[in-house]
Design an enzyme around this catalytic site. Structure first.
Site, PDB file in Angstrom:
ATOM      1  N   HIS A 108       0.832  -1.196   0.000  1.00  0.00           N
ATOM      2  CA  HIS A 108       0.000   0.000   0.000  1.00  0.00           C
ATOM      3  C   HIS A 108       0.872   1.254   0.000  1.00  0.00           C
ATOM      4  CE1 HIS A 108      -3.340   2.693   0.938  1.00  0.00           C
ATOM      5  NE2 HIS A 108      -4.108   1.692   0.512  1.00  0.00           N
ATOM      6  N   HIS A 109       0.409   2.262  -0.765  1.00  0.00           N
ATOM      7  CA  HIS A 109       1.191   3.489  -0.903  1.00  0.00           C
ATOM      8  C   HIS A 109       1.364   4.214   0.430  1.00  0.00           C
ATOM      9  CE1 HIS A 109       3.314   6.494  -2.916  1.00  0.00           C
ATOM     10  NE2 HIS A 109       2.351   7.140  -3.543  1.00  0.00           N
ATOM     11  N   SER A 110       0.493   3.959   1.383  1.00  0.00           N
ATOM     12  CA  SER A 110       0.630   4.584   2.697  1.00  0.00           C
ATOM     13  C   SER A 110       1.877   4.096   3.427  1.00  0.00           C
ATOM     14  CB  SER A 110      -0.607   4.285   3.557  1.00  0.00           C
ATOM     15  OG  SER A 110      -0.800   2.885   3.680  1.00  0.00           O
TER      16      SER A 110
ATOM     17  N   ASN B 102       5.903   8.088   3.076  1.00  0.00           N
ATOM     18  CA  ASN B 102       6.051   8.942   1.905  1.00  0.00           C
ATOM     19  C   ASN B 102       6.834  10.201   2.244  1.00  0.00           C
ATOM     20  OD1 ASN B 102       3.990   7.985  -0.486  1.00  0.00           O
ATOM     21  ND2 ASN B 102       3.286   7.349   1.530  1.00  0.00           N
TER      22      ASN B 102
END
Length: 513
Positions: free
Chosen positions: A140-142, A315
């Site tokens: 997941h990008h999180s 991120n």
């Protein structure tokens, strides 16, 4: 121990939907070493991985509230992890070419991750033609951005075949923090002091971030320079519709030195050449469908703000917006104007204090996130038309359990309103481009990958860059290509590459526990 999820990371969780899952992935292709058959190597690796039951961050993180019923979600370390769910062993149907591999990975990338479990999967795929196998990973990008993923990749894989034989499973490596974890619980007073200092620093940076954003807004209302792209300045197009659950994947590979030769001849950066060939490809694709807007498309370009010694997940990116000049027919003029647009955007970002960039990014992306949360994504004008990302990767060969990593492709996410993502990763002298698209919005998406190659040839011809043709053997179910290199360059032969590898799929129901 619970860990607060930063706002920028958490935003990817809140905009998740069945049709637009917010995970990113990668496709790594390996060659089996001499002395072993693919079946032997894969069997050995599968056994090794299935026996590895230690999990390091972020592979052991799961959401404290899977339904996101809190404004401040947290990561907690899972006590028990079902390895059979997260690690899968698959095989390609005959003939096991790039097309079959692309079809499988497109299908795997189509279905969302389960928020009740740690947000990752890894699939080892055997049966690939030519003594090779693939490893598809999604997370997941999180939990991870592109640069963080590349740094994790360099820790997961070895620098030699021998070294890689003693490395643990990827999920046992994970990320490490710059600061050593304190085993003693932190006192409330210390926690409050740290929170106050962070809030004070954030507050001090808000004015600078706000001024930068206001400058962009004034430019949007009263443009002074067409090269300075602003939020929502791009037109609606067929790549800006709502997306479905199914994905398409296409890839393209070039020698990095070839891209550098063109950049040197044009006196621009490698990234400028990348943007120019992507712009040319999109322009041609839209022209053929009689769908090219009269206004130029824009691209959101992720910019890493991660310190060199930061190996943590999460991120650490900001965005700049560039004008792609898709209305311009001359390739050199388009390249020149794209460079000017990116230079202006970078200058604006670099003028801000480092502390202000995170606040600026949150304010810049807030309208897009609100579009997605409210369900308006793909129904209104997009903040930018597409995302084009350039992620620097390892410059030397890497190995996994004795097998050499031949090629590495990034596979990205596509939210509502942005049905196309183009991301490139440099690896060991290669320039590996992956196109991730919505299945229904972009039929025959493989043409985009082919058109980037023809756009590169067009720039070479316009700039007088001459390359020597080198034939390669055809690969089953994939059109062979011709690799070129500068006539004057005396470098080791570039590995044989296949291009325009394509896959398309419909979404499938996730496997049951």
């Amino acid at each position: 121990m619970a860990r607060n999820i930063p706002l920028l990371d958490a935003s990817w969780l809140y905009v998740e939907s069945k049709e637009a899952p917010m995970h990113v992935g990668s496709m790594a292709i390996f060659t089996v070493p001499e002395g072993e058959t693919p079946q032997q190597a894969v069997g050995r690796i599968v056994q090794l991985l299935r026996n590895s039951v230690e999990f390091a961050p972020p592979f052991n993180y799961r959401l404290s509230s899977p339904r996101l019923l809190t404004l401040m979600p947290k990561w907690i370390e899972a006590d028990k992890i079902d390895l059979d769910y997260h690690f899968r062993h698959s095989a390609l149907p005959a003939p096991g070419g790039e097309r079959e591999l692309g079809t499988l990975i497109s299908r795997l990338h189509s279905h969302p991750l389960d928020f009740r479990k740690p947000l990752w999967e890894m699939h080892l795929i055997e049966g690939l033609y030519g003594n090779r196998f693939a490893l598809y990973t999604k997370m997941h990008h999180s939990l991870m951005d592109g640069v963080g993923g590349m740094r994790l990749m360099e820790r997961i894989f070895g620098k030699s075949a021998k070294e890689s034989m003693s490395l643990p499973a990827p999920w046992s490596v994970g990320t490490i923090s710059r600061k050593k974890k304190n085993s003693e619980p932190q006192h409330f007073a210390d926690q409050a002091r740290e929170a106050w200092e962070a809030a004070k620093l954030s507050g001090q940076s808000l004015p600078a971030a706000g001024r930068a954003l206001m400058d962009l807004m004034r430019e949007a209302v009263k443009p002074t320079d067409p090269a300075l792209a602003t939020p929502f300045s791009g037109p609606k197009s067929i790549v800006n519709k709502r997306v479905g659950g199914a994905r398409r994947l296409a890839t393209q590979t070039y020698p990095l030195e070839r891209i550098r030769a063109v950049a040197e001849a044009a006196k621009v950066s490698v990234n400028d050449i990348f943007l120019a060939i992507c712009s040319s490809s999109i322009r041609r694709y839209l022209l053929e469908r009689d769908a090219l807007p009269s206004e130029s498309l824009t691209a959101g370009l992720p910019v890493s703000v991660r310190p060199a010694d930061d190996l943590d997940g999460g991120n650490a990116i900001s965005f700049i917006i560039a004008n792609l000049y898709t209305t311009e027919s001359d390739p050199l003029t388009r390249l020149k104007e794209i460079r000017r647009s990116t230079q202006l955007a970078k200058a604006n970002l670099q003028a801000m204090p480092k502390e202000a960039i995170n606040n600026y990014t949150i304010m810049l992306m807030a309208p897009m996130m609100l579009q997605l949360v409210s369900g308006l994504g793909g129904l209104t004008r997009p903040i930018f038309n597409t995302v084009i990302s350039n992620v620097p990767g390892p410059s030397r060969d890497l190995y996994f359990s004795g097998c050499r990593l031949e090629q590495f492709y990034p596979i990205s996410l596509i939210p509502h309103g942005q049905a196309l993502n183009i991301t490139v990763v440099s690896y060991s002298g290669q320039f590996n481009v992956a196109f991730t698209g919505d299945h229904d919005a972009l039929p025959s998406m493989q043409r985009l990958s082919v058109y980037t190659g023809e756009a590169l040839e067009e720039l070479e011809a316009a700039l007088g860059v001459t390359w020597e043709s080198k034939k390669v053997e055809p690969i089953v179910s994939s059109k062979a290509t011709t690799e070129k290199r500068p006539v004057a360059a005396k470098k080791p032969a570039v590995r044989k590459q296949a291009t325009a590898r394509v896959g398309a799929s419909k979404p499938v129901k996730p496997a049951e526990d």
